[in-house]
Design a protein around this motif. Structure first.
Motif, PDB file in Angstrom:
ATOM      1  N   PRO A  64      -2.469  -7.269  -1.614  1.00 48.71           N
ATOM      2  CA  PRO A  64      -1.847  -8.386  -0.887  1.00 48.71           C
ATOM      3  C   PRO A  64      -1.044  -7.868   0.309  1.00 48.71           C
ATOM      4  O   PRO A  64      -0.543  -6.748   0.300  1.00 48.71           O
ATOM      5  CB  PRO A  64      -0.949  -9.036  -1.932  1.00 48.71           C
ATOM      6  N   GLU A  65      -0.948  -8.687   1.299  1.00 44.96           N
ATOM      7  CA  GLU A  65      -0.197  -8.341   2.507  1.00 44.96           C
ATOM      8  C   GLU A  65       1.283  -8.260   2.156  1.00 44.96           C
ATOM      9  O   GLU A  65       1.817  -9.138   1.489  1.00 44.96           O
ATOM     10  CB  GLU A  65      -0.445  -9.424   3.559  1.00 44.96           C
ATOM     11  N   PRO A  66       1.975  -7.181   2.553  1.00 50.00           N
ATOM     12  CA  PRO A  66       3.410  -7.093   2.237  1.00 50.00           C
ATOM     13  C   PRO A  66       4.186  -8.142   3.042  1.00 50.00           C
ATOM     14  O   PRO A  66       3.740  -8.563   4.115  1.00 50.00           O
ATOM     15  CB  PRO A  66       3.773  -5.674   2.660  1.00 50.00           C
ATOM     16  N   PRO A  67       5.339  -8.540   2.512  1.00 49.80           N
ATOM     17  CA  PRO A  67       6.137  -9.511   3.274  1.00 49.80           C
ATOM     18  C   PRO A  67       6.635  -8.879   4.571  1.00 49.80           C
ATOM     19  O   PRO A  67       6.790  -7.662   4.658  1.00 49.80           O
ATOM     20  CB  PRO A  67       7.293  -9.837   2.331  1.00 49.80           C
ATOM     21  N   SER A  95       5.609  -1.821  -0.498  1.00 50.03           N
ATOM     22  CA  SER A  95       4.763  -0.664  -0.243  1.00 50.03           C
ATOM     23  C   SER A  95       4.177  -0.640   1.150  1.00 50.03           C
ATOM     24  O   SER A  95       3.545   0.322   1.535  1.00 50.03           O
ATOM     25  CB  SER A  95       3.633  -0.609  -1.280  1.00 50.03           C
ATOM     26  N   GLY A  96       4.357  -1.670   1.947  1.00 47.10           N
ATOM     27  CA  GLY A  96       3.699  -1.698   3.251  1.00 47.10           C
ATOM     28  C   GLY A  96       4.611  -1.412   4.416  1.00 47.10           C
ATOM     29  O   GLY A  96       4.405  -1.924   5.490  1.00 47.10           O
TER      30      GLY A  96
END
Length: 157
Positions: free
Chosen positions: A131-134, A155-156
């Motif tokens: 999933p795309e990190p916030p 993690s992003g």
């Protein structure tokens, strides 16, 4: 080389027979590690101002008198190590053998590259499926509010 001296100094013109008589002396210089260019320089430099009476006599004298010392005996180089033994490749497909370039290798080059391609394709697929990190502002606000950002969300960076 001796016959070419006339191109640098006309006084050092030798005939073929004369050059053959001096060839042994010149070869000794080369055996002692002197290059042909250095030998030519030694023979052609510092000629007498009154000129050279006989080229063969002058060169024979120079070759004997200026002969460099014999080089110290150098130990014979060690023979190269034998090539590594053939080992069976642990890669997929038919059994085949290869010589490893490093002691810890277990797969041949083509199999190793194929393993790497599969590893990175899997890593790319997992990265695309994650999933795309916030956005950073939301993560910053969560930290400022005293909440912790979960590992999946953080993690992003």
């Amino acid at each position: 080389m001796l016959l070419s001296l006339r191109h640098e100094q006309r006084q050092l013109h030798l005939g073929v027979r004369e050059a053959r008589t001096l060839a042994g002396l010149a070869a000794e210089w080369l055996r002692r590690g002197v290059t042909a260019a250095d030998l030519r320089r030694v023979l052609c430099s510092g000629l007498p101002s009154e000129g050279v009476r006989t080229a063969v006599g002058f060169l024979a004298h120079r070759l004997r008198e200026k002969l460099p010392a014999a080089p110290e005996s150098v130990p014979a180089p060690e023979p190269p190590p034998p090539p590594p033994a053939l080992i069976v490749c642990a890669g997929p497909g038919e059994e085949h053998m290869f010589r490893p370039h490093v002691p810890w290798a277990t797969t041949c080059g083509p199999c190793y590259r194929e393993e790497q391609r599969a590893f990175w394709a899997d890593a790319q697929a997992r990265a695309e499926a994650a999933p795309e990190p916030p956005p950073w502002r939301e993560r910053f606000a969560a930290v400022a509010a005293g909440g912790a950002v979960s590992d999946a969300e953080g993690s992003g960076c």
